[in-house]
Design a protein around this motif. Sequence first.
Motif, short mmCIF file in Angstrom:
data_model
loop_
_atom_site.label_atom_id
_atom_site.label_comp_id
_atom_site.label_asym_id
_atom_site.label_seq_id
_atom_site.Cartn_x
_atom_site.Cartn_y
_atom_site.Cartn_z
N ASN A 152 0.87 -1.18 0.00
CA ASN A 152 0.00 0.00 0.00
C ASN A 152 0.90 1.22 0.00
N PHE A 153 1.21 1.72 -1.19
CA PHE A 153 2.20 2.80 -1.27
C PHE A 153 1.78 3.85 -2.28
N VAL A 154 2.44 5.00 -2.17
CA VAL A 154 2.10 6.16 -3.00
C VAL A 154 3.36 6.66 -3.69
N ILE A 155 3.26 6.86 -5.00
CA ILE A 155 4.33 7.51 -5.74
C ILE A 155 3.85 8.90 -6.15
N THR A 156 4.79 9.80 -6.38
CA THR A 156 4.48 11.16 -6.79
C THR A 156 5.16 11.43 -8.11
N VAL A 157 4.38 11.90 -9.08
CA VAL A 157 4.92 12.09 -10.43
C VAL A 157 4.60 13.48 -10.96
N HIS A 185 -11.07 8.57 -7.74
CA HIS A 185 -11.63 9.26 -6.58
C HIS A 185 -12.58 10.39 -6.98
N GLY A 186 -13.21 10.99 -5.99
CA GLY A 186 -14.17 12.05 -6.23
C GLY A 186 -13.58 13.44 -6.07
N ALA A 187 -14.44 14.43 -6.23
CA ALA A 187 -14.02 15.82 -6.16
C ALA A 187 -13.44 16.13 -4.78
N ASP A 206 -7.71 13.19 -2.98
CA ASP A 206 -6.34 13.00 -3.46
C ASP A 206 -5.89 11.62 -3.04
N PRO A 207 -5.18 10.88 -3.91
CA PRO A 207 -4.73 9.53 -3.53
C PRO A 207 -3.81 9.49 -2.32
N GLY A 208 -3.28 10.64 -1.92
CA GLY A 208 -2.51 10.67 -0.68
C GLY A 208 -3.37 10.42 0.54
N ASN A 209 -4.67 10.56 0.42
CA ASN A 209 -5.60 10.32 1.52
C ASN A 209 -5.68 8.82 1.77
N PRO A 210 -5.23 8.33 2.93
CA PRO A 210 -5.25 6.88 3.17
C PRO A 210 -6.65 6.28 3.18
N ALA A 211 -7.68 7.11 3.38
CA ALA A 211 -9.05 6.58 3.41
C ALA A 211 -9.45 5.99 2.07
N LEU A 212 -8.80 6.42 0.98
CA LEU A 212 -9.15 5.88 -0.34
C LEU A 212 -8.70 4.42 -0.50
N ALA A 213 -7.83 3.96 0.36
CA ALA A 213 -7.46 2.54 0.36
C ALA A 213 -8.52 1.80 1.18
N ARG A 268 -0.12 12.35 -7.12
CA ARG A 268 0.12 11.11 -6.41
C ARG A 268 -0.69 9.97 -7.03
N ILE A 269 -0.10 8.79 -6.99
CA ILE A 269 -0.77 7.57 -7.45
C ILE A 269 -0.62 6.54 -6.33
N ARG A 270 -1.73 6.08 -5.79
CA ARG A 270 -1.68 5.04 -4.75
C ARG A 270 -1.82 3.68 -5.42
N ILE A 271 -1.01 2.74 -4.99
CA ILE A 271 -1.01 1.38 -5.55
C ILE A 271 -1.19 0.39 -4.41
#
Length: 345
Positions: free
Chosen positions: A43-48, A82-84, A87-94, A58-61
């Motif tokens: 459960n990790f996040v990259i930033t591009v 995700h919604g308006a 951001d994928p940095g938000n851990p709740a999206l996992a 950010r892209i959460r994988i």
Amino acid sequence: MLLLAAPLARADPAPGAEPPGPPRLTDGFGLTQVAPVTGTATNFVITVRTPEVAGEHRIRILLPADYASSPDRRYPVFYFLHGASNDPGNPALAFPALQRTQSMITVIPDGGRRGWYTNWLDQNTAAGAQNWENFHIGQVLPFIDANLRTRADRPGRAVGGLSMGGFGALHYAQRHPGLFSQVVSLSGANELSRDHAVTRAAVVATLTNAGAALCDTSDPECGRGFGPTVSSDAVFGTPYPFFDADWRWNAADPVAHMDKLAGTGIALYAGNGNGNPSDMEFWVESSTRHAKERLDALGHPSHYVNYGDGAGWGPSCTGRHEYGCWAQDLVDYVPRLEAAFAAAS
């Protein structure tokens, strides 16, 4: 009966050994990694950065637990939008249901606070470059296939999303029918037609910072702004239906183009906002019902759930436009998606 794929045995690290970290991903397809990877091996996040969209993204994988210990195995991929305001940095999206699956990879790419999963008509606003469709379809997808052990074909690829991301999932599946075998919309902004003006107004509200109608988070920052204020015409041109000037909105309306999902598995979820027009879910219910009715008219099967006020639909769902309902949607949907992937393998 739908069956979950049985988890494979996981090899534990030797005593005293460092646990494995996330796999190393190589830049390419216009994406450049610009920050250290954060999170765990699964459960990790990259930033591009990309020239297609201004800023960093950010892209959460989410990887199955056995990904590192099963080097010969390939996995289907679920792209979750995700919604308006989020951001994928938000851990709740996992969401828990996404983390529990042992049979697929989930990728949660940045869609912007109000990117609307499309290439904006106006690229010269204060927001800068906003080619979200180019970013996701032309860059993120091939980047993931090049760096992870995916099943890089239509039967092994699905797209879904919540709220703004529900629109994005249907929009992408309709515009790119060769890419995704399954699509799901959770409380999606499924209808942009002039007959469903509330959704149009909500989109415009995110552009002009007039309100937080489609927030998918309770974060107070959502109500304070979605980024630099831009014109209501920035994404799809004018939303006002004079002399068919709003034709781009109609062209992007998912309900009007359900015929383009022939051969695609479809799932739709919505509540009723407890009958309160001030809750976005009240309006989502009708747009989701219209999508279902259009599919029925086409003779296209779908999995449709209207959980109303949320009674009996998970302990934290009250039928509103909220996390607790989406978490339960995914509890219902993920096993169905896993079964569809397994049947197509």
